[in-house]
Design an enzyme around this catalytic site. Structure first.
Site, PDB file in Angstrom:
ATOM      1  N   LYS A 163       0.800  -1.227   0.000  1.00  0.00           N
ATOM      2  CA  LYS A 163       0.000   0.000   0.000  1.00  0.00           C
ATOM      3  C   LYS A 163       0.836   1.282   0.000  1.00  0.00           C
ATOM      4  O   LYS A 163       0.371   2.323  -0.475  1.00  0.00           O
ATOM      5  CB  LYS A 163      -0.940   0.001   1.211  1.00  0.00           C
ATOM      6  CG  LYS A 163      -2.137  -0.924   1.094  1.00  0.00           C
ATOM      7  CD  LYS A 163      -3.136  -0.399   0.091  1.00  0.00           C
ATOM      8  CE  LYS A 163      -4.434  -1.191   0.130  1.00  0.00           C
ATOM      9  NZ  LYS A 163      -5.449  -0.647  -0.776  1.00  0.00           N
ATOM     10  N   SER A 190       0.490 -10.031  -0.791  1.00  0.00           N
ATOM     11  CA  SER A 190       0.281  -8.582  -0.722  1.00  0.00           C
ATOM     12  C   SER A 190       0.466  -7.969   0.649  1.00  0.00           C
ATOM     13  O   SER A 190       0.593  -6.748   0.761  1.00  0.00           O
ATOM     14  CB  SER A 190      -1.129  -8.245  -1.239  1.00  0.00           C
ATOM     15  OG  SER A 190      -2.102  -8.904  -0.441  1.00  0.00           O
TER      16      SER A 190
END
Length: 412
Positions: A52, A306
């Protein structure tokens, strides 16, 4: 497409002033299991343990390049986006106000403050994320700040595409298949746009939050009526408008919905076998390998892990759900006779690999019988078939509630 790749490469080059490329690692265990060349793109190893911060970096970089006087950035997040924004506020020397739901775990609040230090302020507003988001956007408009979307922003998408730029450089070519998690769609939109038709994509959503599937079926983003929040990094009720524009040509057969309990089994496997800590969303790409096993034999496959922001206080729940999925743990309600020796008879029916994990009287349903909640763990799923037969032969009545979500919610 060429311009997008060039911009993604520029974003990736600019990031080198902040953090090194995340590793692209061949995984011997998975490669052997699936008879393919399986690589993990370890986004769980960024400074904030998720991808992110890439989108946050690129969006903030673009804003500050256009107007260096901008010094207030605002976001709403209960997790990885908040941490990425906090980290980048400190890096760029700008102020950040991060809105988080009141119900956010203290661990996530603490980590956000650690990454941002004096550069950021955390405001806890609302029991639900929609209320938090509204408060953040209202404040941003009033304070004339810059709102940072977690996914639905072209600069964010471009920043997430730096994952693909790194894969290309590290592998030396485009992989034959890339498996990506999907929540709001920022990572998937960026990586698929970078590689284009050179690569086959498998996109993975949690079963309790299939916003991409719903959008593909409707032809436009739609809001899901209910979302299971367990896979909190990808449990999104509505995919982004901009991200869907880049994903709208995806074929439904290339989108997988992964059961939450199976994701738990994958998390435990990666932890126990590989020593890799993944959050539920971070395990989605690895979890989907079983769904495409017949398609990837002999191929080069990259799974994007992720995120690794996993709170170990959740480990008992993850283990519980993994055991139930794999069939080695079951719960049932037993109608036990209220007479001397009945409990001993029940215990004698257990097999050598069976163990009692839960035993709780619920109520005395009749003068001569009582209802008991039983939890049994065993070594192999097939043990339960023999065990339940022994119960029936002994005349004991039971109801298997392992997969009854309503009863499990109240009793387990």
């Amino acid at each position: 497409m060429t311009d997008f790749r060039t911009q993604a490469r520029s974003a990736e080059a600019a990031m080198r002033s902040v953090f090194d490329p995340t590793p692209l690692q061949r995984n011997a265990h998975l490669s052997q299991r699936f008879a393919a060349e399986i690589y993990l793109k370890r986004e769980d190893l960024t400074p904030v343990r998720s991808y992110k911060l890439r989108g946050a970096f690129n969006a903030m970089r673009k804003v500050l390049e256009k107007d260096p006087s901008r010094d207030l950035f605002v976001c709403a997040s209960a997790g990885n986006h908040a941490q990425g924004v906090a980290y980048m506020c400190k890096h760029f020397g700008v102020r950040g106000v991060i809105f988080m739901p009141v119900t956010t775990p203290q661990q996530k609040i603490f980590k956000t403050k650690v990454f941002g230090e004096e550069a950021i302020e955390v405001r806890l507003v609302g029991d639900y994320f929609d209320d938090t988001l509204t408060a953040a956007q209202d404040y941003c408009a009033e304070a004339k700040g810059t709102f940072l979307s977690p996914f639905d922003d072209e600069d964010v998408i471009e920043g997430q595409a730096s994952v693909a730029a790194e894969i290309m450089a590290q592998l030396g070519r485009a992989p034959e298949r890339v498996i990506l998690p999907v929540g709001g769609g920022g990572l998937a939109a960026g990586v698929t746009s970078f590689f284009g038709q050179n690569t086959h994509f498998t996109l993975v959503e949690p079963e309790g939050g299939t916003s991409l599937i719903a959008a593909l079926e409707s032809g436009e983003p739609v809001t899901l009526a209910h979302v299971d929040g367990f896979v909190d990094g990808a449990a999104v009720a509505r995919i982004g408008q901009m991200t869907f524009a880049r994903l709208s040509k995806t074929e439904l057969k290339d989108v997988i919905s992964a059961p939450e309990d199976r994701i738990c089994a994958t998390m435990l496997e990666m932890l126990n076998v590989e020593g890799i800590v993944l959050e539920p969303a971070g395990a989605l790409a690895v979890d989907a390998l079983v769904d495409v096993a017949d398609q990837i034999k002999g191929k080069t496959v990259v799974c994007v892990t992720s995120g690794g922001n996993f709170d170990f206080e959740r480990l008992p729940e993850v283990k519980e759900r993994a055991q139930r999925y794999s069939g080695v743990k079951k719960y049932f309600i037993l109608r036990l006779p209220q007479r001397p020796g009945a409990l001993k008879e029940f215990l004698n029916l257990l097999g050598p690999e069976d163990d009692i994990a839960r035993f709780e009287y619920l109520k005395k349903s009749a003068r001569n019988f009582g209802s008991v909640l039983i939890g049994i763990e065993t070594k192999r799923p097939e043990n339960f078939e023999a065990y339940f037969k022994r119960l029936e032969d002994a005349g004991m009545t039971y109801t298997d509630i392992t997969n009854d979500e309503m009863l499990a919610q109240f009793l387990i």
